[in-house]
Design a protein around this motif. Structure first.
Motif, PDB file in Angstrom:
ATOM      1  N   PRO A  16       0.795  -1.241   0.000  1.00  0.00           N
ATOM      2  CA  PRO A  16       0.000   0.000   0.000  1.00  0.00           C
ATOM      3  C   PRO A  16       0.822   1.283   0.000  1.00  0.00           C
ATOM      4  N   SER A  17       2.024   1.257   0.580  1.00  0.00           N
ATOM      5  CA  SER A  17       2.847   2.465   0.658  1.00  0.00           C
ATOM      6  C   SER A  17       3.677   2.684  -0.597  1.00  0.00           C
ATOM      7  N   GLU A  18       3.641   1.755  -1.547  1.00  0.00           N
ATOM      8  CA  GLU A  18       4.462   1.863  -2.750  1.00  0.00           C
ATOM      9  C   GLU A  18       3.697   2.532  -3.886  1.00  0.00           C
ATOM     10  N   LEU A  95      -1.008   4.521  -4.029  1.00  0.00           N
ATOM     11  CA  LEU A  95      -2.125   3.638  -3.716  1.00  0.00           C
ATOM     12  C   LEU A  95      -2.931   4.174  -2.542  1.00  0.00           C
ATOM     13  N   LYS A  96      -2.247   4.655  -1.539  1.00  0.00           N
ATOM     14  CA  LYS A  96      -2.936   5.122  -0.335  1.00  0.00           C
ATOM     15  C   LYS A  96      -3.490   6.523  -0.526  1.00  0.00           C
ATOM     16  N   GLN A  97      -4.693   6.717  -0.010  1.00  0.00           N
ATOM     17  CA  GLN A  97      -5.279   8.042   0.052  1.00  0.00           C
ATOM     18  C   GLN A  97      -4.982   8.649   1.422  1.00  0.00           C
ATOM     19  N   ASP A  98      -5.257   9.945   1.571  1.00  0.00           N
ATOM     20  CA  ASP A  98      -5.050  10.587   2.870  1.00  0.00           C
ATOM     21  C   ASP A  98      -5.933   9.958   3.935  1.00  0.00           C
ATOM     22  N   GLU A  99      -7.168   9.651   3.547  1.00  0.00           N
ATOM     23  CA  GLU A  99      -8.098   8.995   4.470  1.00  0.00           C
ATOM     24  C   GLU A  99      -8.698   7.781   3.772  1.00  0.00           C
ATOM     25  N   ASN A 100      -8.134   6.632   4.064  1.00  0.00           N
ATOM     26  CA  ASN A 100      -8.655   5.416   3.444  1.00  0.00           C
ATOM     27  C   ASN A 100      -9.995   5.029   4.052  1.00  0.00           C
ATOM     28  N   LEU A 101     -10.866   4.468   3.227  1.00  0.00           N
ATOM     29  CA  LEU A 101     -12.167   4.019   3.709  1.00  0.00           C
ATOM     30  C   LEU A 101     -12.011   2.821   4.640  1.00  0.00           C
ATOM     31  N   GLU A 102     -11.105   1.943   4.298  1.00  0.00           N
ATOM     32  CA  GLU A 102     -10.825   0.742   5.086  1.00  0.00           C
ATOM     33  C   GLU A 102      -9.327   0.492   5.063  1.00  0.00           C
ATOM     34  N   ARG A 103      -8.863  -0.390   5.908  1.00  0.00           N
ATOM     35  CA  ARG A 103      -7.462  -0.798   5.842  1.00  0.00           C
ATOM     36  C   ARG A 103      -7.241  -1.625   4.579  1.00  0.00           C
ATOM     37  N   PHE A 138      -4.149  -6.002  -9.807  1.00  0.00           N
ATOM     38  CA  PHE A 138      -2.847  -6.039  -9.152  1.00  0.00           C
ATOM     39  C   PHE A 138      -3.030  -6.598  -7.741  1.00  0.00           C
ATOM     40  N   ILE A 139      -1.974  -7.135  -7.187  1.00  0.00           N
ATOM     41  CA  ILE A 139      -2.039  -7.873  -5.927  1.00  0.00           C
ATOM     42  C   ILE A 139      -1.428  -7.044  -4.810  1.00  0.00           C
ATOM     43  N   ILE A 140      -2.148  -6.958  -3.705  1.00  0.00           N
ATOM     44  CA  ILE A 140      -1.685  -6.207  -2.542  1.00  0.00           C
ATOM     45  C   ILE A 140      -1.210  -7.158  -1.455  1.00  0.00           C
ATOM     46  N   GLU A 141      -0.018  -6.880  -0.925  1.00  0.00           N
ATOM     47  CA  GLU A 141       0.484  -7.564   0.264  1.00  0.00           C
ATOM     48  C   GLU A 141       0.727  -6.517   1.348  1.00  0.00           C
ATOM     49  N   SER A 142       0.810  -6.976   2.583  1.00  0.00           N
ATOM     50  CA  SER A 142       0.907  -6.065   3.727  1.00  0.00           C
ATOM     51  C   SER A 142       2.161  -5.203   3.661  1.00  0.00           C
ATOM     52  N   ASP A 143       2.034  -3.961   4.164  1.00  0.00           N
ATOM     53  CA  ASP A 143       3.184  -3.066   4.260  1.00  0.00           C
ATOM     54  C   ASP A 143       4.229  -3.650   5.204  1.00  0.00           C
ATOM     55  N   LYS A 144       5.479  -3.305   4.961  1.00  0.00           N
ATOM     56  CA  LYS A 144       6.556  -3.827   5.803  1.00  0.00           C
ATOM     57  C   LYS A 144       6.380  -3.407   7.256  1.00  0.00           C
ATOM     58  N   GLY A 145       5.818  -2.221   7.462  1.00  0.00           N
ATOM     59  CA  GLY A 145       5.603  -1.756   8.831  1.00  0.00           C
ATOM     60  C   GLY A 145       4.558  -2.563   9.573  1.00  0.00           C
ATOM     61  N   ASP A 146       3.693  -3.269   8.834  1.00  0.00           N
ATOM     62  CA  ASP A 146       2.642  -4.070   9.459  1.00  0.00           C
ATOM     63  C   ASP A 146       3.049  -5.527   9.641  1.00  0.00           C
ATOM     64  N   LEU A 147       4.241  -5.888   9.162  1.00  0.00           N
ATOM     65  CA  LEU A 147       4.688  -7.273   9.252  1.00  0.00           C
ATOM     66  C   LEU A 147       5.269  -7.561  10.622  1.00  0.00           C
ATOM     67  N   LEU A 148       5.238  -8.843  10.994  1.00  0.00           N
ATOM     68  CA  LEU A 148       5.944  -9.266  12.205  1.00  0.00           C
ATOM     69  C   LEU A 148       7.430  -9.076  11.977  1.00  0.00           C
ATOM     70  N   GLN A 149       8.096  -8.399  12.901  1.00  0.00           N
ATOM     71  CA  GLN A 149       9.504  -8.067  12.713  1.00  0.00           C
ATOM     72  C   GLN A 149      10.439  -9.235  12.998  1.00  0.00           C
ATOM     73  N   ARG A 150       9.879 -10.317  13.459  1.00  0.00           N
ATOM     74  CA  ARG A 150      10.707 -11.486  13.760  1.00  0.00           C
ATOM     75  C   ARG A 150      10.243 -12.656  12.887  1.00  0.00           C
ATOM     76  N   PRO A 151      11.178 -13.535  12.521  1.00  0.00           N
ATOM     77  CA  PRO A 151      10.773 -14.712  11.757  1.00  0.00           C
ATOM     78  C   PRO A 151       9.813 -15.577  12.574  1.00  0.00           C
ATOM     79  N   ILE A 152       8.875 -16.223  11.896  1.00  0.00           N
ATOM     80  CA  ILE A 152       7.919 -17.090  12.573  1.00  0.00           C
ATOM     81  C   ILE A 152       8.561 -18.448  12.832  1.00  0.00           C
TER      82      ILE A 152
END
Length: 315
Positions: A16-18, A95-103, A138-152
């Motif tokens: 979304p941030s790209e 991709l992102k608007q200033d105020e998104n309707l949903e996540r 086009f396919i959306i994947e989660s922003d890096k800031g929303d990812l778990l910072q540690r390996p699972i």
């Protein structure tokens, strides 16, 4: 004449941030006039309730109003002319608007829930000519800031499958002779990693025909005052064919399909969950009369164990 969209990435995966970048490619045999070239980004959660779940009356109103995520139109070119031959018009959109309707949920293609992001180009040519348009997903994947910072680290759950763990009738010889299958399987894993585990057939009174790992999606939708839930099979991976040696450890390795899976979601009007099932089919004359069935269809010659599976997007 023709028009189509070519994105900058061959896999069409963006965060979304790209920036969504690419080209509008026009092919015409002669020059044409137009009244503007516009790009529209649209993302939404599409929900539907099938009659089998909602009932006969509600089946007429099975399509629920989509949940908008993003919708924006940008003018790429104002009125003008396009020369003959091939014309490429580059574009770059936020991709992102200033105020998104949903996540921004990740792209998901389910049976009753679909999360989809579309890019459409429209070329207006006035009342006397048909407008030109093309759409691509086009396919959306989660922003890096929303990812778990540690390996699972896969969370392994130990399971046992015996005649006593089954809640449906079994073949008499299976009930009397018995069987025991043990193992472990991960119930929390990253979408970029396979489902791992292992399985051992310790004993069985009847020869085994096959052992399969089945992946299910569980889609729930808030419809009126009740929650409608549908469970559907995504894929089946066979890990053993024929009667396996006793006390031999078999590896479990299942690759997750990208568009048919997404991070586990618990939203207000809907949820998307997953389950994994270990299905053991025993050799029987009765099994030859029926098609191979999933773990939701109890059969005399089947033994199953179903576990919840949490999927996450990690670094």
């Amino acid at each position: 004449m023709s028009v189509h969209l070519k994105l900058s990435r061959f896999n069409r995966i963006y965060r979304p941030s790209e920036l969504l970048e690419g080209k509008i490619i026009l092919k015409t045999q002669s020059s044409i006039s137009h009244y503007g070239i516009r790009l529209t980004i649209k993302g939404s959660v599409n929900l539907q309730v099938r009659g089998g779940s909602a009932g006969v009356v509600e089946s007429f109103y099975g399509v629920i109003k989509p949940i908008p995520i993003v919708k924006r139109t940008v003018e790429v070119k104002s009125s003008g002319k396009i020369g003959s031959g091939t014309t490429e018009i580059p574009f770059s959109l936020n991709l992102k608007q200033d105020e998104n309707l949903e996540r921004f949920y990740e792209t998901f293609h389910g049976a009753d829930i679909s999360i989809q992001y579309l890019l459409t180009v429209d070329i207006s040519r006035g009342y006397l000519h048909k407008s030109l348009s093309a759409t691509t997903e086009f396919i959306i994947e989660s922003d890096k800031g929303d990812l778990l910072q540690r390996p699972i680290s896969p969370e392994m759950v130990i399971f046992y499958i015996t005649q006593d763990t089954q809640r449906h009738p079994l073949l008499p010889e299976l009930k009397s002779g018995g069987f025991r299958v043990s193992g472990k399987i991960c119930t929390q894993c990253s979408l970029s990693s396979p489902i791992n585990g292992e399985l051992t057939v310790e004993a069985s009174a009847i020869p085994i025909q096959s052992i399969d790992i089945q992946l299910y999606r569980v889609e729930s939708i808030l419809h009126g005052e009740k929650i409608v839930t549908e469970t559907s099979l995504i894929l089946t991976t066979q890990i053993a064919d024929g009667d396996v040696c006793r006390n031999l450890t078999l590896p479990i390795y299942v690759i997750l399909p990208r568009l048919l899976t997404c991070p586990t979601i618990f939203a207000g009007p809907f949820s998307i969950e997953f389950k994994v099932a270990i299905v053991i089919s025993f050799q029987s004359e009765l099994s030859k009369l029926h098609k191979k069935s999933d773990s939701r269809t109890p059969r005399l010659w089947l033994a199953t164990e179903t576990l919840p599976l949490e999927l996450v997007r990690a670094m």
